[in-house]
Structure formats: C-alpha cells, structure tokens
Design an enzyme around this catalytic site. Structure first.
Site, PDB file in Angstrom:
ATOM      1  N   ASP A  12       2.239  -2.191  13.215  1.00  0.00           N
ATOM      2  CA  ASP A  12       2.838  -1.126  14.025  1.00  0.00           C
ATOM      3  C   ASP A  12       2.467   0.260  13.514  1.00  0.00           C
ATOM      4  OD1 ASP A  12       4.061  -2.865  15.750  1.00  0.00           O
ATOM      5  OD2 ASP A  12       6.044  -2.724  14.830  1.00  0.00           O
ATOM      6  N   ARG A  92      16.874   3.522   4.326  1.00  0.00           N
ATOM      7  CA  ARG A  92      16.406   4.418   5.390  1.00  0.00           C
ATOM      8  C   ARG A  92      16.680   5.900   5.140  1.00  0.00           C
ATOM      9  NH1 ARG A  92      13.764   0.232   5.646  1.00  0.00           N
ATOM     10  NH2 ARG A  92      13.545  -0.943   7.566  1.00  0.00           N
ATOM     11  N   ASP A 121      17.359   1.234  12.613  1.00  0.00           N
ATOM     12  CA  ASP A 121      16.562   2.029  11.691  1.00  0.00           C
ATOM     13  C   ASP A 121      16.156   3.380  12.293  1.00  0.00           C
ATOM     14  OD1 ASP A 121      16.746   0.178   9.651  1.00  0.00           O
ATOM     15  OD2 ASP A 121      14.998  -0.957  10.337  1.00  0.00           O
ATOM     16  N   SER A 171       9.728 -11.011  11.340  1.00  0.00           N
ATOM     17  CA  SER A 171       9.656  -9.596  10.978  1.00  0.00           C
ATOM     18  C   SER A 171      10.495  -9.422   9.709  1.00  0.00           C
ATOM     19  CB  SER A 171      10.223  -8.742  12.118  1.00  0.00           C
ATOM     20  OG  SER A 171      10.711  -7.524  11.614  1.00  0.00           O
TER      21      SER A 171
HETATM   22  N1  ARG Z   1      19.808  -5.775  10.796  1.00  0.00           N
HETATM   23  C1  ARG Z   1      19.497  -5.097   9.587  1.00  0.00           C
HETATM   24  C2  ARG Z   1      19.839  -3.639   9.718  1.00  0.00           C
HETATM   25  O1  ARG Z   1      19.953  -3.131  10.789  1.00  0.00           O
HETATM   26  C3  ARG Z   1      18.078  -5.331   9.152  1.00  0.00           C
HETATM   27  C4  ARG Z   1      17.029  -4.503   9.787  1.00  0.00           C
HETATM   28  C5  ARG Z   1      15.693  -4.927   9.333  1.00  0.00           C
HETATM   29  N2  ARG Z   1      14.688  -4.028   9.744  1.00  0.00           N
HETATM   30  C6  ARG Z   1      13.462  -4.422  10.050  1.00  0.00           C
HETATM   31  N3  ARG Z   1      12.607  -3.499  10.326  1.00  0.00           N
HETATM   32  N4  ARG Z   1      13.112  -5.678  10.093  1.00  0.00           N
HETATM   33  O2  ARG Z   1      20.009  -2.993   8.737  1.00  0.00           O
END
Ligand code: ARG
Length: 408
Positions: A12, A92, A121, A171
């Site tokens: 990505d 993040r 995110d 992922s």
């Molecule tokens: N559900 C979790 C969160 O919102 C994990 C997110 C994982 N992010 C990813 N890019 N795979 O914090």
C-alpha cells in the site's frame, strides 16, 4: 509540493509513493519508525529510495514508545473492551508526532499515510497531526483511490513496484507490545483462527507439559525485574514475549467496536502484555484501597477508550494519567505467575506496601480483629435497608411477614 509519507515498506505505502508523485507531482520524503516490529529497516529504506523517495528517515523509537506509551498503558491496565492491549493504537500517535517533526524540518506542505477509510488508524494519525500542526495538509492515498487489491497489483506491476510474495492471507501490524492479525479466514467470526495466523505463541496443545513460573517485580507500577534480574522495560517485555509465547500464553480473539461504527473480528498475540497486566492488576488489589480500586477501574476504562479512539492528545488523557501516576506510587512488590498451556495464573504476590493484614484476616486465635465490633457495625450498615424493607417492598415476597405500611 512536498509530502512526508509514513512508509511501512508494504504494498500500500509503496504504491502510495508513486501515486503521490503522479497525482500531486509531489516530492516524497518517507519515514519509517522502529517500534520493535522486528523488521529490516535498512531494506525498507532501500526500497523507498528505489521507488523514488527523495529522502528517507529511519527513526529508532523503541525506547520512546515503551517509556511514553507502553508504560502508561501498563499503569492503566489498558485493555480496550476488556481484551485488546492497544498495541497498534498506542503506536499511532507516536508515528504521527514523528511525521510532523520531519514535515516541519523538511518544510513540507503535507503528510500522508496508508490507512484505509474503514479503520481506527486514520483517525488516530490524523487527529494527532491536526492537534500538533493544523497547517499541514493530510493525504490518505489508500482512502482516496479506493483501489481493489487486484487493481492495486496491476498498478504496481505496471510501474515496477515489487509485489511482496505473500505466503499468508493476513494483514499484520506489530510492535513489541503485541501483534494484530486481520483479514482472510479471520473475517468469518465463527471460524476458529487457523494455526498459521500465530507467530509469537505456540499452540497450547504443543506447549510444554511442565508449567513455568515467572516472578515480576514492580516499582511505581512498572515491572523492573524478571525472575529477580533487573532489566530495562523494553528488554523485559521482549524476554517475556518469548517466555510466555513458548507456553501459548497471549492469544486473543475479540469482537471489537471500531471508532467508525464497524464491528470487526480481531485476533491478537500479546504474551508479555497479557502477563504484565494480569500481574499489575493483582498487585494493585494488594496495595490500593478499595476506594481507589473502584474509582481507578472507571479511569482505566476511560483511558483505554480515549487511546483506542485516537484522542491521545486530548487534555483528558493527561489528566487521567496524573491521577493514575499518583496511585502508582504505592504499587510495588512481587507477583508470581504460572504459565501453563495457554493460561497465565497469578499464584502469589507480596509487597512492603501490602494492605493485606494477616493479623486481621486469620481465623486463628491470635487474630487482632475484634469480632464483637461487627455486631454494631451491621446495625448501622443496613440501617436504611431495614427501614425500606419494613415499609413494604413491592417486588419481593414478604418473607418475614413483618412488613407494615407506615400509617403516620
Ligand atoms: N483493531 C486494532 C486497532 O484498531 C488493530 C489495527 C491493526 N492495524 C492494521 N493496520 N492492521 O487498533
């Protein structure tokens, strides 16, 4: 236009470099953070350069991540909706801070990230960037272009962007506090996660038949020793990830509410986080008053939700941390954990600050607790309850037959 892109080295964000150059005629500067994800940062840097990044920043942020984010999560017993140790969420705001730092240094016009429009995110990164540097434009290529996986691959192939040979359909996002696994067969919430989803934990069935005992020593609410050996928090976490992972501890399967309203099935591996939070909570029960514990559980829950929802920068988070830090001054002592076939159990705890008083609790003759005092206490403790009951409750049966309506 100059854009600073948060670059992971994945497909990505690799496609995003080209897309930003083509669509915005942008000069792209890339940034990759080491938050303990155990990836080859040198290789990521080279890839960014090959794809045309003007400059690349590799930032070692492990200690900062642990000291400013993970340590606070430990003190707050941070588990979103009672389960998720927030590892992805915690990284993040730090990524956003570093993006802003580089953008200011580079005199850039915009920052960019590879988050989709469905997740948390994007919210976490953008809220932080906006709070720190409102003048910066934010570009979210993945959200804007709405490319399907197939069209993205085609785009990549045409431009000579290397497509990673993926052996697994997941992922993944990981750092030293935990690993998040999404997509593929996990999208069916009824299907048990396949064994190949896990990398940090062994199948509990294959874990050793002998349990392992681990002692964690806490000071000011943070673990400072593992089995009596003093360690930096980051090293202690890495060591415990291995140890507990070997016993299959730390697998989490969770139905989670995202900020944007979607419910999602999330699978995590967080051996150290699960052990440390379990031990920390236990030690708090030993050292904090029941009044503190009751109030702190509300604060802890609010802290987790704020952080999950991307509001790390909100003043309330700092306010909650101030309260939490005050309570942690007395959270010290040792907790003994038993790791066995996917389970972690607290089997012992002791503390110089313990409020557990054997002289009071024991049923032996030498107890210092004066049982005669309890009689009067019960008279007063239930006073209003007795009165209310005697005035006639409606829903419950009148067991004693003594209810009388007050007739004035
Ligand atoms: N559900 C979790 C969160 O919102 C994990 C997110 C994982 N992010 C990813 N890019 N795979 O914090």
């Amino acid at each position: 236009m100059k854009v600073v892109l948060a670059y992971s080295g994945g497909l990505d964000t690799s496609v995003a470099i080209k897309w930003l150059q083509e669509k915005y005629d942008a000069e792209v500067v890339t940034v990759t953070l080491d938050v303990g994800q155990m990836e080859d940062l040198k290789a990521i840097e080279e890839k960014a350069k090959v794809l045309g990044a003007r400059r690349h920043y590799s930032i070692n942020a492990v200690e900062e991540f642990v000291d400013r984010f993970v340590a606070r999560a430990i003190k707050a017993n941070a588990l979103y909706q009672g389960k998720y140790p927030l590892h992805s969420a915690l990284s993040r705001p730090l990524i956003a801070e570093k993006l802003v730092e580089v953008a200011l240094k580079e005199g850039a016009d915009a920052v960019a990230h590879g988050c989709t429009g469905k997740g948390n995110d994007q919210v976490r990164i953008e809220v932080t960037v906006k709070a720190l540097a409102p003048h910066l434009k934010i570009i979210a290529p993945v959200r804007e272009w709405e490319l399907t996986r197939d069209r993205e691959m085609e785009y990549a192939r045409k431009r000579g962007i290397p497509i990673p040979v993926k052996d697994k359909p997941y992922s993944i996002d990981q750092n030293l506090w935990g690993r998040s696994i999404e997509c593929g067969p996990l999208d069916d919430p009824y299907a048990e996660p396949p064994e190949d989803a896990f990398e940090w934990t062994v199948n509990p069935l294959k874990a050793p038949d002998e349990p392992a005992y681990v002692t964690l020593t806490f000071e000011n609410g943070l673990p400072t020793m593992l089995n009596g050996v003093e360690m930096k928090l980051k090293d202690l976490i890495m060591e415990l990830n291995k140890l507990a992972g070997r016993h299959g501890v730390g697998r989490i399967d969770h139905i989670e509410d995202r900020v944007v309203g979607i419910k999602s099935r999330e699978v995590y591996e967080a051996p150290a986080a699960v052990c440390i939070i379990e031990a920390h909570k236990d030690l708090e029960k030993m050292t904090l008053t029941k009044h503190e514990l009751e109030f702190k559980s509300v604060v802890d829950d609010k802290w987790s939700r704020l952080v999950y929802e991307g509001l790390w920068c909100d003043p309330l988070r700092e306010g909650l941390d101030a309260f939490i830090d005050k309570t942690q001054e007395r959270v010290e002592g040792e907790v003994r954990l038993k790791l066995y076939k996917g389970n972690v159990m607290v089997v012992g705890r002791r503390s110089p600050r313990s409020l557990y008083e054997l002289d009071l609790a024991t049923y032996e003759e030498w107890s210092k607790f004066d049982q005669k005092l309890a009689k009067g206490f019960i008279e007063l403790w239930g006073l209003q309850t007795y009165l209310a009951k005697s005035r006639g409750g409606r829903a419950e049966p009148d067991v004693g037959g003594k209810a009388q309506r007050s007739k004035r």
